[in-house]
Scaffold this motif. Structure first.
Motif, mmCIF file in Angstrom:
data_model
loop_
_atom_site.group_PDB
_atom_site.id
_atom_site.type_symbol
_atom_site.label_atom_id
_atom_site.label_comp_id
_atom_site.label_asym_id
_atom_site.label_seq_id
_atom_site.Cartn_x
_atom_site.Cartn_y
_atom_site.Cartn_z
ATOM 1 N N HIS A 104 67.871 0.408 62.520
ATOM 2 C CA HIS A 104 67.042 -0.706 62.055
ATOM 3 C C HIS A 104 65.896 -0.273 61.147
ATOM 4 O O HIS A 104 64.971 -1.058 60.895
ATOM 5 C CB HIS A 104 66.458 -1.463 63.257
ATOM 6 C CG HIS A 104 65.700 -0.593 64.217
ATOM 7 N ND1 HIS A 104 64.398 -0.203 64.015
ATOM 8 C CD2 HIS A 104 66.079 -0.020 65.383
ATOM 9 C CE1 HIS A 104 64.002 0.553 65.011
ATOM 10 N NE2 HIS A 104 64.994 0.691 65.864
ATOM 11 N N ARG A 132 66.175 0.980 57.878
ATOM 12 C CA ARG A 132 66.472 1.043 56.440
ATOM 13 C C ARG A 132 65.523 0.203 55.598
ATOM 14 O O ARG A 132 65.029 0.658 54.560
ATOM 15 C CB ARG A 132 67.914 0.578 56.208
ATOM 16 C CG ARG A 132 68.363 0.609 54.751
ATOM 17 C CD ARG A 132 69.743 -0.001 54.627
ATOM 18 N NE ARG A 132 69.739 -1.407 55.034
ATOM 19 C CZ ARG A 132 70.833 -2.116 55.294
ATOM 20 N NH1 ARG A 132 72.026 -1.522 55.233
ATOM 21 N NH2 ARG A 132 70.730 -3.378 55.648
ATOM 22 N N ASP A 133 65.203 -1.015 56.042
ATOM 23 C CA ASP A 133 64.439 -1.937 55.212
ATOM 24 C C ASP A 133 62.951 -1.636 55.167
ATOM 25 O O ASP A 133 62.209 -2.320 54.456
ATOM 26 C CB ASP A 133 64.661 -3.383 55.686
ATOM 27 C CG ASP A 133 66.089 -3.835 55.455
ATOM 28 O OD1 ASP A 133 66.729 -3.299 54.543
ATOM 29 O OD2 ASP A 133 66.566 -4.728 56.189
ATOM 30 N N PRO A 139 67.349 3.967 67.461
ATOM 31 C CA PRO A 139 68.000 2.696 67.144
ATOM 32 C C PRO A 139 68.126 1.807 68.380
ATOM 33 O O PRO A 139 67.916 2.251 69.518
ATOM 34 C CB PRO A 139 69.384 3.140 66.651
ATOM 35 C CG PRO A 139 69.631 4.420 67.398
ATOM 36 C CD PRO A 139 68.297 5.094 67.505
ATOM 37 N N HIS A 185 65.199 -6.701 64.483
ATOM 38 C CA HIS A 185 65.875 -6.518 63.203
ATOM 39 C C HIS A 185 66.875 -5.390 63.328
ATOM 40 O O HIS A 185 66.696 -4.460 64.124
ATOM 41 C CB HIS A 185 64.865 -6.190 62.097
ATOM 42 C CG HIS A 185 65.490 -6.026 60.745
ATOM 43 N ND1 HIS A 185 66.091 -7.065 60.081
ATOM 44 C CD2 HIS A 185 65.633 -4.941 59.946
ATOM 45 C CE1 HIS A 185 66.562 -6.630 58.921
ATOM 46 N NE2 HIS A 185 66.307 -5.343 58.819
ATOM 47 N N ALA A 186 67.940 -5.474 62.566
ATOM 48 C CA ALA A 186 68.947 -4.418 62.514
ATOM 49 C C ALA A 186 69.453 -4.308 61.089
ATOM 50 O O ALA A 186 69.467 -5.297 60.343
ATOM 51 C CB ALA A 186 70.095 -4.712 63.473
ATOM 52 N N ASP A 187 69.865 -3.120 60.716
ATOM 53 C CA ASP A 187 70.429 -2.944 59.385
ATOM 54 C C ASP A 187 71.679 -3.805 59.205
ATOM 55 O O ASP A 187 71.958 -4.284 58.103
ATOM 56 C CB ASP A 187 70.778 -1.466 59.155
ATOM 57 C CG ASP A 187 69.544 -0.577 59.116
ATOM 58 O OD1 ASP A 187 68.424 -1.124 59.025
ATOM 59 O OD2 ASP A 187 69.697 0.656 59.190
ATOM 60 N N ASP A 188 72.430 -3.998 60.292
ATOM 61 C CA ASP A 188 73.612 -4.869 60.280
ATOM 62 C C ASP A 188 73.467 -5.875 61.418
ATOM 63 O O ASP A 188 74.046 -5.700 62.498
ATOM 64 C CB ASP A 188 74.889 -4.038 60.451
ATOM 65 C CG ASP A 188 76.153 -4.865 60.234
ATOM 66 O OD1 ASP A 188 76.044 -6.105 60.112
ATOM 67 O OD2 ASP A 188 77.247 -4.275 60.185
#
Length: 270
Positions: free
Chosen positions: A101, A103-104, A159, A238-241
């Protein structure tokens, strides 16, 4: 004793860095108090160990919980830097699924770190003629850079995890919440960029956004940084996917709710 001696030492240090002349007698008394504090800590530690307490239990008796939590947080940040370099995520062994989570927020954190480096170089130039102040500020600036990188490293190496019976949600090194699957009433993908504080809600935003909302049928405790309890019934993370996270949780809930009940043992003959 610590609450009195340690702030006094800090004041003396600031005065010395600022060039204030401190009488030798005051410095001698301050150092004697510090030595007395250390001696008292050793005596109490020894007595606690003789009473049968473990090292962890003895440390908990000596160090206030808030201080211990702050120290633990700093240590986890520094350890995360090593895990980040070694590419060794924390706690993923045995997990059904792993959901990164960080990446952003990477660009923003790298930008903060760059600004801190520029500030470090600038302060080193401005304080070149003040060696003591230069050394102190340099240490603080370098630690600030490590702290910013440690925040991102903690997010990258910690994660979210789907375990056998729970969903483990984390944020950097200061939030680690275990949500039992049986307490999840609903999970959905929901992207939000603004989050108002509300009682019973926990927002684990990354880059100021959350993308998954989890509703609970019973509260879970999400302790604050200093240990204060915080029961929550709604968690946003939030999660990258996020789609993969929602799908995995829904499948885990379906399996848990449709699993056959254990067959009772047949009655024994009289």
């Amino acid at each position: 004793m610590a609450y009195a001696v340690l702030p006094a030492e800090l004041v003396l240090a600031v005065c010395l860095v600022g060039g204030v002349r401190i009488p030798a007698a005051v410095l001698a008394v301050a150092e004697a108090l510090v030595m007395a504090l250390l001696l008292a800590e050793v005596i109490v530690w020894t007595r606690l160990r003789r009473r049968g307490l473990s090292r962890r239990e003895a440390a908990a008796e000596l160090v206030p919980e808030a201080v211990a939590r702050l120290i633990g947080h700093e240590l986890r940040l520094m350890a995360s830097l090593g895990r980040w370099v070694a590419r060794r995520p924390h706690g993923v062994a045995g997990a059904r699924a792993v959901f990164p989570h960080a990446r952003d927020q990477a660009a923003m954190m790298y930008g903060f770190a760059f600004v801190c480096v520029v500030e470090t170089v600038g302060m080193s130039y401005l304080l070149a003629d003040l060696p003591v102040a230069h050394a102190v500020v340099l240490v603080l600036d370098v630690y600030t850079v490590l702290f910013v990188l440690g925040l991102h490293a903690a997010s990258a190496t910690r994660p979210h995890l789907l375990l056998g019976d729970a969903l483990r949600l984390r944020q950097a090194a200061h939030v680690d919440v275990r949500v039992p699957l049986e307490r999840i009433a609903a999970v959905r993908r929901e992207t939000l960029f603004t989050h108002e504080r509300a009682e019973g809600e926990l927002n684990l935003a990354v880059g100021s956004q959350t993308s998954v909302t989890i509703e609970l049928n019973a509260p879970v405790d999400a302790p604050r940084l200093l240990g204060a309890p915080r029961p929550v019934r709604l968690v946003r993370c939030h999660a990258d996917d996020p789609t993969a996270l929602v799908r995995a949780v829904e499948e885990a809930l379906t399996r848990a709710r449709t699993a056959p009940s254990p067959v009772p043992d047949p009655p024994r003959p009289a």
